[in-house]
Scaffold this motif. Structure first.
Motif, PDB file in Angstrom:
ATOM      1  N   GLN A   1       4.631  10.519   5.491  1.00  0.00           N
ATOM      2  CA  GLN A   1       3.261  10.859   5.104  1.00  0.00           C
ATOM      3  C   GLN A   1       3.031  12.381   5.145  1.00  0.00           C
ATOM      4  OE1 GLN A   1       0.993   8.234   7.783  1.00  0.00           O
ATOM      5  NE2 GLN A   1       0.705   6.832   6.063  1.00  0.00           N
TER       6      GLN A   1
ATOM      7  N   ASP B   1       2.068  15.673   3.065  1.00  0.00           N
ATOM      8  CA  ASP B   1       1.372  16.111   1.851  1.00  0.00           C
ATOM      9  C   ASP B   1       2.252  16.955   0.925  1.00  0.00           C
ATOM     10  OD1 ASP B   1      -0.780  14.743   2.825  1.00  0.00           O
ATOM     11  OD2 ASP B   1      -2.034  16.511   3.205  1.00  0.00           O
TER      12      ASP B   1
ATOM     13  N   LEU C   1      -2.078  10.465  -3.398  1.00  0.00           N
ATOM     14  CA  LEU C   1      -1.426   9.854  -2.236  1.00  0.00           C
ATOM     15  C   LEU C   1      -0.988   8.435  -2.533  1.00  0.00           C
ATOM     16  CD1 LEU C   1      -3.846  11.049   0.603  1.00  0.00           C
ATOM     17  CD2 LEU C   1      -1.732  12.136  -0.163  1.00  0.00           C
TER      18      LEU C   1
ATOM     19  N   TYR D   1       4.025   8.823   1.308  1.00  0.00           N
ATOM     20  CA  TYR D   1       2.956   7.909   1.720  1.00  0.00           C
ATOM     21  C   TYR D   1       3.243   6.509   1.200  1.00  0.00           C
ATOM     22  CZ  TYR D   1      -0.235  11.504   3.491  1.00  0.00           C
ATOM     23  OH  TYR D   1      -0.821  12.506   4.236  1.00  0.00           O
TER      24      TYR D   1
END
Length: 283
Positions: A175, A177, A200, A209
């Motif tokens: 997860q 970014d 996401l 993600y």
């Protein structure tokens, strides 16, 4: 001078290229420089954390090579394999450094130099650490590129590395970014700076993600410090971190603690934005 060059055979020894010449130099000095091939060198600085396309743009701006030609070779599986890279592109392997190249240097020569620089930075201790890490060099460089994008130079890198190593060991999704942003660029061609919920959720090979484990390859060129942070993560049980909005992060071992930290720093960020907005009204 022409007669001398021809009779001495030096006319056939002149090297093509771009030269810095001065009216103060004598003809013989100029000829000696042309024969020696002392061409003008162009300097380019590549900070850590750049993607290949960003590196290509800097090289073109410095007058070293065409960005499109560089990218075509950087994405060549044949060249990557020839340089010993276990991937189909050289993303992550163009080591960040200040380089000096002549104008119109072939992309293969540039990339070979950059990959060689990466290997030159790896000490015997680093290679031993890779061998005992349970990760391949490609996996180490991939994870290091994520650590590079998530952190600034300093002690936090080992903590961020620990979070990702801990999550991988537990089968949790990273997860991260920056991996999502890289996926947006690869699938849509550009990123406008605004990471959205839809990004996401949109599945692609780099979206950590939606997919477990590491992405298929690096998302940028990591420094040796980021690589060593991956090889020597902090001895910590953290599984989460959130930005404090001052360049540092708050780390948590449980989701409950993480959620409290997120709420605290989101509230703080909103308050800071309101202050900036209010100050702007009085200018």
């Amino acid at each position: 001078l022409v007669l001398y060059a021809k009779t001495s055979g030096k006319d056939r020894a002149i090297k093509s290229g771009e030269y810095d010449l001065s009216p103060a130099q004598t003809p013989l000095e100029i000829l000696a420089k042309l024969v020696a091939g002392k061409v003008k060198m162009h300097e380019v600085t590549l900070p850590e954390g750049l993607r290949l396309d960003e590196i290509a743009a800097r090289l073109e701006a410095a007058g070293i090579t065409k960005a499109a030609e560089f990218m075509a070779r950087a994405r060549s599986p044949e060249l990557a394999h020839r340089l010993g890279v276990e991937a189909d592109t050289l993303e992550g392997y163009a080591y960040p450094e200040t380089y000096r190249f002549r104008r119109d240097t072939p992309p293969d020569e540039i990339l070979s130099r950059m990959v060689a620089e990466l290997h030159a930075r790896l000490t015997l201790e680093d290679l031993a650490a890779i061998a005992s890490s349970g990760l391949t060099l490609h996996q180490v460089v991939t994870l290091a590129s994520i650590v590079e994008k998530e952190s600034t130079p300093g002690p936090e890198r080992a903590l961020i590395s620990a979070v990702f190593r801990n999550r991988l060991a537990r089968g949790m999704r990273l997860q991260s970014d920056p991996t999502v942003i890289y996926g947006v660029i690869q699938t849509h061609g550009a990123f406008d700076g605004n990471l959205r919920v839809v990004d996401l959720r949109e599945d692609n090979p780099w979206n950590t993600y939606t997919r477990a484990g590491l992405p298929p390859g690096p998302i940028a060129s990591p420094s040796i410090d980021a690589i060593r942070a991956v090889l020597h993560p902090a001895n910590a049980s953290y599984l989460y971190f959130v930005a404090r909005n001052d360049g540092t992060h708050a780390f948590s071992a449980t989701l409950a603690d993480h959620n409290r930290a997120v709420k605290h720093y989101q509230t703080r960020r909103q308050a800071m934005n309101e202050v900036r907005s209010e100050n702007g009204k009085h200018r």
